[in-house]
Write a protein that holds these residues in place. Structure first.
Motif, PDB file in Angstrom:
ATOM      1  N   HIS A 104      13.414 -16.148  13.293  1.00 50.61           N
ATOM      2  CA  HIS A 104      12.830 -15.654  12.106  1.00 50.61           C
ATOM      3  C   HIS A 104      11.775 -16.361  11.297  1.00 50.61           C
ATOM      4  O   HIS A 104      11.926 -17.348  10.818  1.00 50.61           O
ATOM      5  CB  HIS A 104      14.186 -15.505  10.887  1.00 50.61           C
ATOM      6  CG  HIS A 104      13.948 -14.891   9.666  1.00 50.61           C
ATOM      7  ND1 HIS A 104      14.898 -14.748   8.863  1.00 50.61           N
ATOM      8  CD2 HIS A 104      12.729 -14.059   9.283  1.00 50.61           C
ATOM      9  CE1 HIS A 104      14.511 -14.156   7.768  1.00 50.61           C
ATOM     10  NE2 HIS A 104      13.335 -13.629   8.026  1.00 50.61           N
ATOM     11  N   MET A 106       8.983 -16.262   8.490  1.00 47.38           N
ATOM     12  CA  MET A 106       8.713 -15.935   7.216  1.00 47.38           C
ATOM     13  C   MET A 106       7.190 -16.143   6.800  1.00 47.38           C
ATOM     14  O   MET A 106       6.741 -17.411   7.197  1.00 47.38           O
ATOM     15  CB  MET A 106       9.403 -16.082   6.107  1.00 47.38           C
ATOM     16  CG  MET A 106      10.661 -15.734   6.006  1.00 47.38           C
ATOM     17  SD  MET A 106      11.886 -16.077   4.744  1.00 47.38           S
ATOM     18  CE  MET A 106      11.145 -15.146   3.227  1.00 47.38           C
ATOM     19  N   SER A 109       1.586 -12.643   3.213  1.00 47.23           N
ATOM     20  CA  SER A 109       0.566 -11.393   3.796  1.00 47.23           C
ATOM     21  C   SER A 109      -0.736 -11.762   4.288  1.00 47.23           C
ATOM     22  O   SER A 109      -1.247 -12.687   3.695  1.00 47.23           O
ATOM     23  CB  SER A 109       0.618 -10.175   2.825  1.00 47.23           C
ATOM     24  OG  SER A 109      -0.280 -10.747   1.436  1.00 47.23           O
ATOM     25  N   GLU A 133      11.670 -11.670  14.063  1.00 48.64           N
ATOM     26  CA  GLU A 133      11.703 -11.010  12.897  1.00 48.64           C
ATOM     27  C   GLU A 133      10.693 -11.630  12.218  1.00 48.64           C
ATOM     28  O   GLU A 133      10.536 -12.686  11.707  1.00 48.64           O
ATOM     29  CB  GLU A 133      12.860 -10.981  12.124  1.00 48.64           C
ATOM     30  CG  GLU A 133      12.777 -10.343  10.751  1.00 48.64           C
ATOM     31  CD  GLU A 133      13.967 -10.352   9.923  1.00 48.64           C
ATOM     32  OE1 GLU A 133      13.966  -9.997   8.830  1.00 48.64           O
ATOM     33  OE2 GLU A 133      15.051 -11.008  10.412  1.00 48.64           O
ATOM     34  N   LEU A 134       9.353 -10.902  11.740  1.00 51.00           N
ATOM     35  CA  LEU A 134       8.219 -11.327  10.807  1.00 51.00           C
ATOM     36  C   LEU A 134       8.389 -10.775   9.547  1.00 51.00           C
ATOM     37  O   LEU A 134       8.473  -9.537   9.377  1.00 51.00           O
ATOM     38  CB  LEU A 134       7.140 -11.027  11.492  1.00 51.00           C
ATOM     39  CG  LEU A 134       6.144 -12.034  12.584  1.00 51.00           C
ATOM     40  CD1 LEU A 134       7.297 -12.259  13.642  1.00 51.00           C
ATOM     41  CD2 LEU A 134       4.824 -11.664  12.912  1.00 51.00           C
ATOM     42  N   GLU A 135       8.727 -11.502   8.660  1.00 52.66           N
ATOM     43  CA  GLU A 135       9.079 -10.900   6.997  1.00 52.66           C
ATOM     44  C   GLU A 135       7.938 -11.693   6.270  1.00 52.66           C
ATOM     45  O   GLU A 135       7.815 -12.824   6.092  1.00 52.66           O
ATOM     46  CB  GLU A 135      10.307 -11.602   6.779  1.00 52.66           C
ATOM     47  CG  GLU A 135      10.565 -11.095   5.063  1.00 52.66           C
ATOM     48  CD  GLU A 135      12.135 -11.756   4.795  1.00 52.66           C
ATOM     49  OE1 GLU A 135      12.194 -11.514   3.579  1.00 52.66           O
ATOM     50  OE2 GLU A 135      12.722 -12.362   5.703  1.00 52.66           O
ATOM     51  N   VAL A 136       7.294 -10.543   5.689  1.00 53.95           N
ATOM     52  CA  VAL A 136       6.208 -11.073   4.566  1.00 53.95           C
ATOM     53  C   VAL A 136       6.894 -11.191   3.311  1.00 53.95           C
ATOM     54  O   VAL A 136       7.494 -10.699   2.859  1.00 53.95           O
ATOM     55  CB  VAL A 136       5.127  -9.765   4.767  1.00 53.95           C
ATOM     56  CG1 VAL A 136       4.143 -10.215   3.382  1.00 53.95           C
ATOM     57  CG2 VAL A 136       4.394  -9.601   5.999  1.00 53.95           C
ATOM     58  N   SER A 137       6.437 -12.593   2.669  1.00 45.55           N
ATOM     59  CA  SER A 137       6.810 -12.772   1.061  1.00 45.55           C
ATOM     60  C   SER A 137       6.006 -13.549   0.401  1.00 45.55           C
ATOM     61  O   SER A 137       5.040 -13.891   1.204  1.00 45.55           O
ATOM     62  CB  SER A 137       8.461 -13.441   1.671  1.00 45.55           C
ATOM     63  OG  SER A 137       9.020 -13.617   0.363  1.00 45.55           O
ATOM     64  N   ARG A 150      17.730 -19.520   5.122  1.00 41.74           N
ATOM     65  CA  ARG A 150      17.712 -18.213   5.423  1.00 41.74           C
ATOM     66  C   ARG A 150      16.381 -17.713   6.420  1.00 41.74           C
ATOM     67  O   ARG A 150      16.439 -16.422   6.551  1.00 41.74           O
ATOM     68  CB  ARG A 150      17.675 -17.443   4.079  1.00 41.74           C
ATOM     69  CG  ARG A 150      19.023 -17.453   3.267  1.00 41.74           C
ATOM     70  CD  ARG A 150      19.066 -16.460   2.341  1.00 41.74           C
ATOM     71  NE  ARG A 150      18.212 -16.589   1.238  1.00 41.74           N
ATOM     72  CZ  ARG A 150      18.841 -17.569   0.135  1.00 41.74           C
ATOM     73  NH1 ARG A 150      20.038 -17.955   0.065  1.00 41.74           N
ATOM     74  NH2 ARG A 150      18.151 -17.786  -0.990  1.00 41.74           N
ATOM     75  N   ALA A 151      15.815 -18.526   6.732  1.00 41.86           N
ATOM     76  CA  ALA A 151      14.798 -18.267   7.799  1.00 41.86           C
ATOM     77  C   ALA A 151      14.481 -19.919   8.330  1.00 41.86           C
ATOM     78  O   ALA A 151      14.812 -20.976   7.723  1.00 41.86           O
ATOM     79  CB  ALA A 151      13.420 -17.954   7.372  1.00 41.86           C
ATOM     80  N   THR A 235       1.888  -9.881  -3.489  1.00 43.35           N
ATOM     81  CA  THR A 235       1.487  -9.305  -2.157  1.00 43.35           C
ATOM     82  C   THR A 235      -0.040  -9.137  -2.222  1.00 43.35           C
ATOM     83  O   THR A 235      -0.517  -8.576  -3.328  1.00 43.35           O
ATOM     84  CB  THR A 235       2.246  -7.841  -1.831  1.00 43.35           C
ATOM     85  OG1 THR A 235       3.583  -8.005  -1.901  1.00 43.35           O
ATOM     86  CG2 THR A 235       1.644  -7.438  -0.406  1.00 43.35           C
TER      87      THR A 235
END
Length: 312
Positions: A104, A106, A109, A133-137, A150-151, A235
């Motif tokens: 995971h 994170m 952007s 899982e690539l999550e932008v935050s 959580r990552a 973002t």
């Protein structure tokens, strides 16, 4: 039976999970919303935990909310337990001869892509069974997620070291001010910085003196850029959208703005040498809570960055 044995036998993890939410939300009501439980259920969980530990953990009343010294100690240990439970499932998935499991990652952007693309492609070629899982935050949310497990790994901005996280420079980015086509300053050259003084500003949520984009906030203060903040987003794409639509000016990473400039949608404003150079970091928890697949990916990414640095 010793107190230690009593705790080991009787302490319910769900009580600690509720307590983590209570401390982080600083409210029984908000903790209940976060956990999708009723307020009485969360209040009862706190009461049961205090009875089990024989300690007052939270002082509430008349709009006040205070975590006691015992509560702070319990919170720190509960976070460690939470990290261990998160690791358990990943470890079970990876209990096979070939590396598998899940990473995971994170990231903020528009991370400059060549290094990240190479890292992902090469790692996948070696370990095709590992999923991602690539999550932008936002950077602040990434810090929080890594600290609370959580990552496993993040790529983000960091104006100062964060206690509990390790980091390595991932890339360096130059920031400059830009406006959109409909803005009165679009196409005007050789402007002084004073020309921006009263212009409406579009800012990032982290554009604060104590946050990851502090150099931009400091520049605005130093040069008395006092225009009203007309738009805000965490973002990059949405900040660029508001600039492109003419709402105001914003300080953007040059690599992200370059294509919009070439397309005639954005125009660079003073100072023309840029506002600040900022570093993005590869980050991970300093406590040993990474899964085998995350450890392998982190080792691979750090080795890639060392090679790139040696060539520079």
């Amino acid at each position: 039976m010793s107190q230690h044995q009593i705790l080991a036998d009787r302490l319910d993890w769900n009580l600690l999970r509720a307590f983590i939410a209570i401390v982080e939300e600083r409210s029984i009501t908000r903790a209940a919303d976060r956990l999708h439980l009723t307020q009485p259920a969360v209040s009862l969980a706190l009461k049961r935990l205090e009875q089990c530990l024989q300690r007052r953990l939270v002082i509430r009343g008349a709009g006040a909310f205070e975590v006691t010294a015992a509560g702070e100690a319990v919170y720190r240990e509960a976070i460690k337990i939470s990290a261990g439970l998160a690791l358990l499932n990943a470890s079970l998935e990876e209990a096979e001869e070939d590396l598998s499991g899940h990473v995971h990652l994170m990231l903020v952007s528009r991370v400059p892509s060549p290094d990240l693309d190479d890292i992902l492609a090469q790692f996948h070629a070696r370990h095709p069974r590992v999923s991602f899982e690539l999550e932008v935050s936002t950077s602040a949310e990434i810090h929080h997620a890594l600290l609370h497990r959580r990552a496993g790994i993040g790529i983000c901005l960091m104006s100062a070291p964060v206690l509990g996280l390790q980091r390595r420079v991932f890339s360096r980015q130059s920031y400059a001010f830009y406006c959109g086509r409909s803005h009165p300053l679009f196409g005007q050259n050789n402007l002084p910085v004073d020309a921006l003084r009263d212009e409406p500003i579009i800012s990032f949520t982290s554009e604060q003196l104590n946050d990851s984009l502090a150099p931009i906030a400091q520049f605005r203060r130093t040069h008395a850029l006092r225009g009203k903040t007309i738009g805000i987003s965490g973002t990059l794409d949405e900040v660029i959208r508001m600039v492109r639509c003419g709402l105001g000016i914003a300080c953007l990473p040059e690599h992200a703005a370059s294509m919009e400039v070439q397309a005639g949608q954005l125009f660079q404003l003073p100072p023309y040498e840029g506002v600040a150079q900022m570093e993005s970091y590869l980050c991970w928890p300093e406590q040993g809570t990474l899964s085998a697949s995350e450890e392998a990916f982190l080792t691979h990414a750090r080795a890639h960055l060392r090679r790139q640095q040696a060539r520079a």
